[in-house]
Design a protein around this motif. Structure first.
Motif, PDB file in Angstrom:
ATOM      1  N   ASP A   1       1.104 -11.722  -8.206  1.00 20.38           N
ATOM      2  CA  ASP A   1       1.011 -10.324  -8.602  1.00 20.38           C
ATOM      3  C   ASP A   1       0.080  -9.589  -7.614  1.00 20.38           C
ATOM      4  OD1 ASP A   1       1.641  -8.495 -11.075  1.00 20.38           O
ATOM      5  OD2 ASP A   1      -0.450  -8.108 -10.536  1.00 20.38           O
ATOM      6  N   PRO A   2       0.391  -8.306  -7.306  1.00 22.18           N
ATOM      7  CA  PRO A   2      -0.475  -7.579  -6.364  1.00 22.18           C
ATOM      8  C   PRO A   2      -1.958  -7.608  -6.759  1.00 22.18           C
ATOM      9  CG  PRO A   2       1.494  -6.301  -6.818  1.00 22.18           C
ATOM     10  CD  PRO A   2       1.561  -7.502  -7.713  1.00 22.18           C
ATOM     11  N   GLU A   3      -2.217  -7.705  -8.055  1.00 20.59           N
ATOM     12  CA  GLU A   3      -3.617  -7.704  -8.493  1.00 20.59           C
ATOM     13  C   GLU A   3      -4.227  -9.110  -8.504  1.00 20.59           C
ATOM     14  OE1 GLU A   3      -4.213  -4.604 -11.516  1.00 20.59           O
ATOM     15  OE2 GLU A   3      -5.669  -5.949 -12.435  1.00 20.59           O
TER      16      GLU A   3
ATOM     17  N   SER B   1      -4.477  -4.801   1.930  1.00 18.02           N
ATOM     18  CA  SER B   1      -4.045  -5.840   0.999  1.00 18.02           C
ATOM     19  C   SER B   1      -2.845  -6.589   1.541  1.00 18.02           C
ATOM     20  CB  SER B   1      -3.668  -5.189  -0.336  1.00 18.02           C
ATOM     21  OG  SER B   1      -2.948  -6.089  -1.145  1.00 18.02           O
TER      22      SER B   1
ATOM     23  N   LEU C   1     -11.562 -10.228  -1.391  1.00 17.04           N
ATOM     24  CA  LEU C   1     -11.030 -10.900  -2.576  1.00 17.04           C
ATOM     25  C   LEU C   1      -9.929 -11.821  -2.106  1.00 17.04           C
ATOM     26  CD1 LEU C   1     -11.834  -7.871  -3.908  1.00 17.04           C
ATOM     27  CD2 LEU C   1     -10.859  -9.027  -5.875  1.00 17.04           C
TER      28      LEU C   1
ATOM     29  N   SER D   1      -2.306  -3.254 -10.081  1.00 16.50           N
ATOM     30  CA  SER D   1      -0.930  -3.376 -10.564  1.00 16.50           C
ATOM     31  C   SER D   1      -0.714  -2.326 -11.629  1.00 16.50           C
ATOM     32  CB  SER D   1      -0.708  -4.776 -11.134  1.00 16.50           C
ATOM     33  OG  SER D   1      -0.731  -5.724 -10.082  1.00 16.50           O
TER      34      SER D   1
ATOM     35  N   ALA E   1      -0.561  -7.382  -0.217  1.00 13.01           N
ATOM     36  CA  ALA E   1       0.591  -6.813  -0.927  1.00 13.01           C
ATOM     37  C   ALA E   1       1.371  -5.856  -0.024  1.00 13.01           C
ATOM     38  CB  ALA E   1       0.144  -6.089  -2.195  1.00 13.01           C
ATOM     39  N   GLN E   2       0.745  -5.393   1.064  1.00 13.02           N
ATOM     40  CA  GLN E   2       1.439  -4.509   2.002  1.00 13.02           C
ATOM     41  C   GLN E   2       2.580  -5.242   2.727  1.00 13.02           C
ATOM     42  OE1 GLN E   2      -2.794  -2.300   2.901  1.00 13.02           O
ATOM     43  NE2 GLN E   2      -1.429  -2.572   4.630  1.00 13.02           N
TER      44      GLN E   2
ATOM     45  N   TYR F   1     -16.279  -6.307   1.061  1.00 14.25           N
ATOM     46  CA  TYR F   1     -15.822  -7.208   0.000  1.00 14.25           C
ATOM     47  C   TYR F   1     -14.540  -7.875   0.455  1.00 14.25           C
ATOM     48  CZ  TYR F   1     -18.725  -5.216  -3.813  1.00 14.25           C
ATOM     49  OH  TYR F   1     -19.746  -4.805  -4.627  1.00 14.25           O
TER      50      TYR F   1
ATOM     51  N   VAL G   1       3.090 -12.098 -15.458  1.00 11.98           N
ATOM     52  CA  VAL G   1       1.951 -13.009 -15.333  1.00 11.98           C
ATOM     53  C   VAL G   1       0.722 -12.490 -16.087  1.00 11.98           C
ATOM     54  CG1 VAL G   1       1.060 -11.997 -13.199  1.00 11.98           C
ATOM     55  CG2 VAL G   1       0.716 -14.436 -13.634  1.00 11.98           C
TER      56      VAL G   1
ATOM     57  N   ARG H   1      -7.311  -9.301  -0.286  1.00  5.56           N
ATOM     58  CA  ARG H   1      -7.594  -7.972   0.235  1.00  5.56           C
ATOM     59  C   ARG H   1      -9.005  -7.890   0.782  1.00  5.56           C
ATOM     60  NH1 ARG H   1      -6.255  -8.269  -5.126  1.00  5.56           N
ATOM     61  NH2 ARG H   1      -7.595  -7.324  -6.683  1.00  5.56           N
TER      62      ARG H   1
ATOM     63  N   LEU I   1     -11.988  -4.975   1.633  1.00  4.58           N
ATOM     64  CA  LEU I   1     -12.397  -3.623   1.275  1.00  4.58           C
ATOM     65  C   LEU I   1     -13.628  -3.293   2.099  1.00  4.58           C
ATOM     66  CD1 LEU I   1     -12.104  -4.306  -2.579  1.00  4.58           C
ATOM     67  CD2 LEU I   1     -10.298  -3.520  -1.033  1.00  4.58           C
TER      68      LEU I   1
ATOM     69  N   SER J   1      -9.112   0.031   2.454  1.00  2.92           N
ATOM     70  CA  SER J   1      -8.604  -1.144   1.728  1.00  2.92           C
ATOM     71  C   SER J   1      -7.336  -1.638   2.388  1.00  2.92           C
ATOM     72  CB  SER J   1      -8.249  -0.789   0.283  1.00  2.92           C
ATOM     73  OG  SER J   1      -9.291  -0.091  -0.330  1.00  2.92           O
TER      74      SER J   1
ATOM     75  N   ASP K   1       5.306  -8.863   2.693  1.00  2.00           N
ATOM     76  CA  ASP K   1       6.106  -9.572   1.693  1.00  2.00           C
ATOM     77  C   ASP K   1       5.383 -10.803   1.149  1.00  2.00           C
ATOM     78  OD1 ASP K   1       8.110  -7.810   2.181  1.00  2.00           O
ATOM     79  OD2 ASP K   1       9.175  -9.096   3.597  1.00  2.00           O
TER      80      ASP K   1
ATOM     81  N   GLN L   1       4.461   0.811   1.594  1.00  2.00           N
ATOM     82  CA  GLN L   1       4.358  -0.446   0.843  1.00  2.00           C
ATOM     83  C   GLN L   1       5.661  -1.255   0.904  1.00  2.00           C
ATOM     84  OE1 GLN L   1       1.496   1.841  -2.346  1.00  2.00           O
ATOM     85  NE2 GLN L   1       2.898   0.314  -3.187  1.00  2.00           N
TER      86      GLN L   1
ATOM     87  N   ILE M   1      -6.833  -2.380  -5.049  1.00  2.00           N
ATOM     88  CA  ILE M   1      -5.417  -2.494  -5.374  1.00  2.00           C
ATOM     89  C   ILE M   1      -5.278  -2.659  -6.874  1.00  2.00           C
ATOM     90  CG2 ILE M   1      -3.397  -4.016  -5.078  1.00  2.00           C
ATOM     91  CD1 ILE M   1      -4.469  -2.399  -2.571  1.00  2.00           C
TER      92      ILE M   1
ATOM     93  N   SER N   1      -5.359   1.931   3.012  1.00  2.00           N
ATOM     94  CA  SER N   1      -5.610   3.018   2.083  1.00  2.00           C
ATOM     95  C   SER N   1      -7.045   3.462   2.296  1.00  2.00           C
ATOM     96  CB  SER N   1      -5.443   2.534   0.647  1.00  2.00           C
ATOM     97  OG  SER N   1      -4.138   2.033   0.481  1.00  2.00           O
TER      98      SER N   1
ATOM     99  N   GLN O   1       4.740 -11.195  -2.786  1.00  2.00           N
ATOM    100  CA  GLN O   1       6.006 -11.278  -3.502  1.00  2.00           C
ATOM    101  C   GLN O   1       6.676 -12.630  -3.250  1.00  2.00           C
ATOM    102  OE1 GLN O   1       8.336  -7.723  -2.773  1.00  2.00           O
ATOM    103  NE2 GLN O   1      10.136  -8.700  -3.691  1.00  2.00           N
TER     104      GLN O   1
ATOM    105  N   TRP P   1       2.560  -1.453  -7.679  1.00  2.00           N
ATOM    106  CA  TRP P   1       1.114  -1.440  -7.460  1.00  2.00           C
ATOM    107  C   TRP P   1       0.750  -0.164  -6.711  1.00  2.00           C
ATOM    108  CZ3 TRP P   1      -0.894  -1.679  -2.375  1.00  2.00           C
ATOM    109  CH2 TRP P   1       0.023  -2.006  -1.372  1.00  2.00           C
TER     110      TRP P   1
ATOM    111  N   ALA Q   1     -15.149 -10.925  -6.271  1.00  2.00           N
ATOM    112  CA  ALA Q   1     -15.136 -10.581  -4.849  1.00  2.00           C
ATOM    113  C   ALA Q   1     -16.313 -11.239  -4.132  1.00  2.00           C
ATOM    114  CB  ALA Q   1     -15.208  -9.068  -4.691  1.00  2.00           C
TER     115      ALA Q   1
ATOM    116  N   SER R   1      -2.883   1.941  -4.676  1.00  2.00           N
ATOM    117  CA  SER R   1      -4.284   1.896  -4.263  1.00  2.00           C
ATOM    118  C   SER R   1      -5.037   2.835  -5.183  1.00  2.00           C
ATOM    119  CB  SER R   1      -4.435   2.373  -2.826  1.00  2.00           C
ATOM    120  OG  SER R   1      -3.642   1.560  -1.995  1.00  2.00           O
TER     121      SER R   1
END
Lengths: 165, 165
Positions: A85-87, A72, A146, B34, A74-75, A144, B123, A93, A95, A70, A77, B75, B32, A14, A80, B12, A152, B14
């Motif tokens: 959680d994506p966050e 992550s 995370l 959520s 989360a892009q 950064y 969560v 991730r 950045l 960015s 599997d 995604q 990122i 992103s 999941q 989620w 971060a 960006s």
């Protein structure tokens, strides 16, 4: 450094830019960009992209080169599957902030950028020539990462380039 | 309007903000987040998130509410399965730009935001209370949709909210 494009899922990121489009001029803008930091066996750590002024993000970058890329987990599997959680910071991730600048045609770096991108995004060769595509690279100014609780981490840009993986 | 969070892959996005972190102050920043626009059966079209000032993006937003939320089909596995490069416009994306503002506690909207987020990100209920989480929503000012060749379409915000899916 092979962090950036080791898998299919990190062949894009992103990209945040400062919008130059009238209705949202000055707003931070976000879009998707296909990237590569090198052919599979020659990752360089520097993200390259192939852009055109006909694209919203291309227009922004050709006016103001400041950008963040960015990427992550989360892009993929991964998060999941691990019930993250994506966050969640463990859904890691990176950045990368800096200036996304043109790589001049005819230079050896332009050849590298072409090999980096076209080997991982072969369809780029067929993109319409009249769109005036140019190669750009992110000159990384700040990083950064995370990947765990506690905030971060800032990663020194030299350390990033010297990492052996 | 159920475009935003019909599947796990769109839980989620960006988020682009203007950085307030010293080394990259003023740079467009990306991270990122959520999100949820409602419980599965009550999608509202408005993206909600749960943020804290301890987070980089939270800090940015609490200083300057301008933001873009980008959600891409890249995604999910969709684009890869259909052999679409992440940057191919048919690998569709929606780019929502506006102001991400606090939803005041104790209002019915805060209850909705809580139901929207906690039902899709269970969560969140366990996230550390001392981080002073707040609910925020994106007041959408402008919408781009990229889903085919020929450039991004601007979608009227009212049309977006009135869409029946």
């Amino acid at each position: 450094m092979t962090f950036i494009t080791p898998t299919l899922h990190t062949e894009w990121g992103s990209v945040s830019t400062t919008s130059t489009a009238d209705p949202i001029k000055g707003y931070p803008f976000g879009n998707i960009m296909s990237i590569s930091d090198g052919p599979v066996d020659r990752a360089s750590g520097t993200p390259y992209a192939y852009i055109t002024r006909m694209d919203l993000t291309g227009k922004d970058l050709l006016t103001d080169t400041r950008a963040t890329l960015s990427i992550s987990e989360a892009q993929s599997d991964y998060c999941q599957k691990h019930d993250l959680d994506p966050e969640d910071p463990r859904c890691a991730r990176i950045l990368l902030t800096g200036n996304m600048v043109e790589v001049k045609n005819g230079t050896s770096e332009a050849e590298f950028a072409k090999a980096a991108l076209f080997s991982r995004h072969p369809v780029m060769e067929t993109w319409p020539a009249d769109h005036n595509w140019i190669f750009v690279k992110l000159n990384i100014k700040h990083i950064y990462v995370l990947d765990f609780f506690g905030g971060a981490s800032e990663v020194d840009v030299m350390d990033y380039y010297n990492a052996e993986l």
